[in-house]
Motif scaffolding. Structure first.
Motif, PDB file in Angstrom:
ATOM      1  N   SER A   1       0.814  -1.216   0.000  1.00  0.00           N
ATOM      2  CA  SER A   1       0.000   0.000   0.000  1.00  0.00           C
ATOM      3  C   SER A   1       0.846   1.263   0.000  1.00  0.00           C
ATOM      4  O   SER A   1       0.323   2.355  -0.220  1.00  0.00           O
ATOM      5  CB  SER A   1      -0.951   0.009   1.194  1.00  0.00           C
ATOM      6  OG  SER A   1      -0.251  -0.203   2.395  1.00  0.00           O
ATOM      7  N   ALA A   2       2.129   1.134   0.270  1.00  0.00           N
ATOM      8  CA  ALA A   2       3.055   2.272   0.161  1.00  0.00           C
ATOM      9  C   ALA A   2       4.450   1.716  -0.128  1.00  0.00           C
ATOM     10  O   ALA A   2       4.823   0.653   0.373  1.00  0.00           O
ATOM     11  CB  ALA A   2       3.069   3.106   1.435  1.00  0.00           C
ATOM     12  N   ARG A   3       5.209   2.436  -0.935  1.00  0.00           N
ATOM     13  CA  ARG A   3       6.573   2.025  -1.288  1.00  0.00           C
ATOM     14  C   ARG A   3       7.546   3.150  -0.954  1.00  0.00           C
ATOM     15  O   ARG A   3       7.152   4.301  -0.765  1.00  0.00           O
ATOM     16  CB  ARG A   3       6.671   1.687  -2.776  1.00  0.00           C
ATOM     17  CG  ARG A   3       5.812   0.507  -3.223  1.00  0.00           C
ATOM     18  CD  ARG A   3       6.035   0.213  -4.705  1.00  0.00           C
ATOM     19  NE  ARG A   3       5.203  -0.870  -5.194  1.00  0.00           N
ATOM     20  CZ  ARG A   3       5.522  -2.153  -5.109  1.00  0.00           C
ATOM     21  NH1 ARG A   3       6.659  -2.507  -4.530  1.00  0.00           N
ATOM     22  NH2 ARG A   3       4.715  -3.076  -5.601  1.00  0.00           N
ATOM     23  N   GLY A   4       8.830   2.804  -0.892  1.00  0.00           N
ATOM     24  CA  GLY A   4       9.851   3.821  -0.689  1.00  0.00           C
ATOM     25  C   GLY A   4      10.005   4.292   0.734  1.00  0.00           C
ATOM     26  O   GLY A   4      10.578   5.363   0.983  1.00  0.00           O
ATOM     27  N   LEU A   5       9.524   3.524   1.715  1.00  0.00           N
ATOM     28  CA  LEU A   5       9.708   3.901   3.108  1.00  0.00           C
ATOM     29  C   LEU A   5      11.176   3.760   3.500  1.00  0.00           C
ATOM     30  O   LEU A   5      11.879   2.887   2.973  1.00  0.00           O
ATOM     31  CB  LEU A   5       8.847   3.035   4.030  1.00  0.00           C
ATOM     32  CG  LEU A   5       7.365   3.369   4.151  1.00  0.00           C
ATOM     33  CD1 LEU A   5       6.614   3.118   2.856  1.00  0.00           C
ATOM     34  CD2 LEU A   5       6.731   2.574   5.290  1.00  0.00           C
ATOM     35  N   PRO A   6      11.671   4.594   4.415  1.00  0.00           N
ATOM     36  CA  PRO A   6      13.085   4.504   4.822  1.00  0.00           C
ATOM     37  C   PRO A   6      13.315   3.323   5.766  1.00  0.00           C
ATOM     38  O   PRO A   6      13.068   3.425   6.972  1.00  0.00           O
ATOM     39  CB  PRO A   6      13.327   5.843   5.518  1.00  0.00           C
ATOM     40  CG  PRO A   6      11.979   6.227   6.062  1.00  0.00           C
ATOM     41  CD  PRO A   6      10.969   5.708   5.074  1.00  0.00           C
ATOM     42  N   ALA A   7      13.781   2.209   5.242  1.00  0.00           N
ATOM     43  CA  ALA A   7      13.909   0.988   6.030  1.00  0.00           C
ATOM     44  C   ALA A   7      14.913   1.129   7.170  1.00  0.00           C
ATOM     45  O   ALA A   7      14.819   0.418   8.178  1.00  0.00           O
ATOM     46  CB  ALA A   7      14.315  -0.174   5.127  1.00  0.00           C
ATOM     47  N   ALA A   8      15.892   2.045   7.032  1.00  0.00           N
ATOM     48  CA  ALA A   8      16.919   2.188   8.058  1.00  0.00           C
ATOM     49  C   ALA A   8      16.435   3.016   9.247  1.00  0.00           C
ATOM     50  O   ALA A   8      17.082   3.026  10.306  1.00  0.00           O
ATOM     51  CB  ALA A   8      18.168   2.831   7.463  1.00  0.00           C
TER      52      ALA A   8
END
Length: 285
Positions: free
Chosen positions: A216-223
Motif C-alpha cells: 500500500s506504500a513504497r519507498g519507506l526509509p527501512a533504516a
C-alpha cells in the motif's frame, strides 16, 4: 530488535536462535479522545469521531505485524479504521494530530491507509487492477498455515478474525460458513508491517483477516525506526492488540485446521467428542 521471520520459503526452517519480538503495546502518546487500558493493549475512543490516533510503543522490526481486532463499533459516523506507519517518534510530537489522514501524513514521513468495507487490495507491479480485486478462496485460509509476504512468512491462524455464531448463522450467512468477515466488521483483524528491499527502502503491507492486501506504500526509509499508526476513526470505536507467535504452529492450531476442514459449519463442532475449550477455540478464536 531482531526480525521475527527469516528470508525463507514457506517450508523452510526457522532459526531457533532468532528470538521472538517483544509483545506489542500502544504508546502512551495518543489522541485526546483515546482511553487506553492499563495493559496498553486496548484503545477506545470515548468522544466524537476524531482525535483517535494511536501509535505502537516501540518501532516495529522488519516483518513484525502490528495486529489489532475491532472490538466495538459506533453507528452514525462515516469512515472506518486507518492503519499505517510513521518514521516520526510519537514522543517528539508537539501535539497528536486530530486525524491520521491528512493531518499526520501532511507532517511528512508517515504513510496511512484508510480501510474500507471493499476495495482494500492494492495491485502489485504489473498486475491488472481487476485481478488484484479478486480475493483468494476461503479454503486457502484453512489449508495454508502461513501467509507469505515478500521475504517473510507469518503464521496465518491468529491473523484471521472470526464471527460469533448465531443459531441460524450457517443457514442464513454464507460468510459465516466460510468463516470470513468483512474488513470493517466487529472482530475483524487488521495488521500493518514493512518489508525491506535491496535498495534500502521498504514496502508497507496491510493484512486483513489473514490476507495480504499488497504494497500500500513504497519507498519507506527501512533504516529509520518505523512506528505503527492506528487511527480509531469514525465508526470504529475500540480496538485491541492481538499477539502473534512467529515460530511453528502449535499443536492446538494444527488440530483446529484439521477439524475445520472436516466439518460442514462451525455449529457441527458442538457434537464432536472434544473438550469444550478446544471446541471454543475452533469456533471463535
Amino acid at each position: 530488535m531482531a526480525a521475527p521471520s527469516e528470508h525463507v520459503g514457506l517450508g523452510g526452517p526457522r532459526s531457533p536462535a532468532r528470538p521472538e519480538p517483544p509483545p506489542t503495546r500502544f504508546h502512551q502518546v495518543h489522541g485526546a479522545n483515546i482511553r487506553m487500558d492499563p495493559s496498553g493493549t486496548r484503545a477506545t475512543r470515548v468522544e466524537s469521531f476524531a482525535h483517535g490516533v494511536c501509535f505502537s510503543r516501540e518501532p516495529l522490526a522488519p516483518g513484525q505485524v502490528f495486529l489489532v481486532e475491532i472490538e466495538e463499533k459506533e453507528l452514525g459516523w462515516c469512515g472506518h479504521l486507518r492503519l499505517g506507519l510513521t518514521a516520526l517518534d510519537p514522543a517528539s510530537l508537539a501535539a497528536v494530530p486530530e486525524f491520521s489522514l491528512p493531518d499526520l501524513v501532511s507532517l511528512g514521513h508517515s504513510w496511512v491507509f484508510a480501510i474500507t468495507r471493499h476495495h482494500n487490495r492494492v495491485p502489485r507491479e504489473g498486475q491488472p487492477e481487476a485481478e488484484a480485486a479478486v480475493p483468494s478462496g476461503p479454503q486457502a485460509l484453512l489449508v495454508e498455515p502461513y501467509l507469505r509476504i515478500e521475504q517473510f512468512r507469518i503464521p496465518r491462524d491468529r491473523l484471521v478474525g472470526r464471527s460469533r455464531p448465531g443459531l441460524y448463522s450457517h443457514l442464513l450467512d454464507q460468510l459465516y460458513e466460510q468463516n470470513v468477515l468483512p474488513p470493517t466488521a466487529r472482530r475483524s483483524r487488521l495488521g500493518v508491517l514493512f518489508c525491506p528491499r535491496e535498495d534500502g527502502t521498504a514496502d508497507m503491507h496491510i493484512i486483513i483477516n489473514g490476507e495480504d492486501m499488497g504494497p500500500s506504500a513504497r519507498g519507506l526509509p527501512a533504516a529509520q525506526p518505523l512506528y505503527a499508526v492506528v487511527d480509531v476513526f469514525a465508526s470504529t470505536k475500540s480496538v485491541r492488540l492481538v499477539q502473534l507467535e512467529y515460530g511453528l504452529p502449535s499443536l492446538q492450531t494444527l488440530c483446529r485446521l484439521v477439524i475445520q476442514k472436516r466439518v460442514v459449519h462451525r455449529l457441527a463442532i458442538d457434537v464432536l467428542h472434544l473438550p469444550k475449550g478446544l471446541k471454543d477455540f475452533c469456533k471463535y478464536e
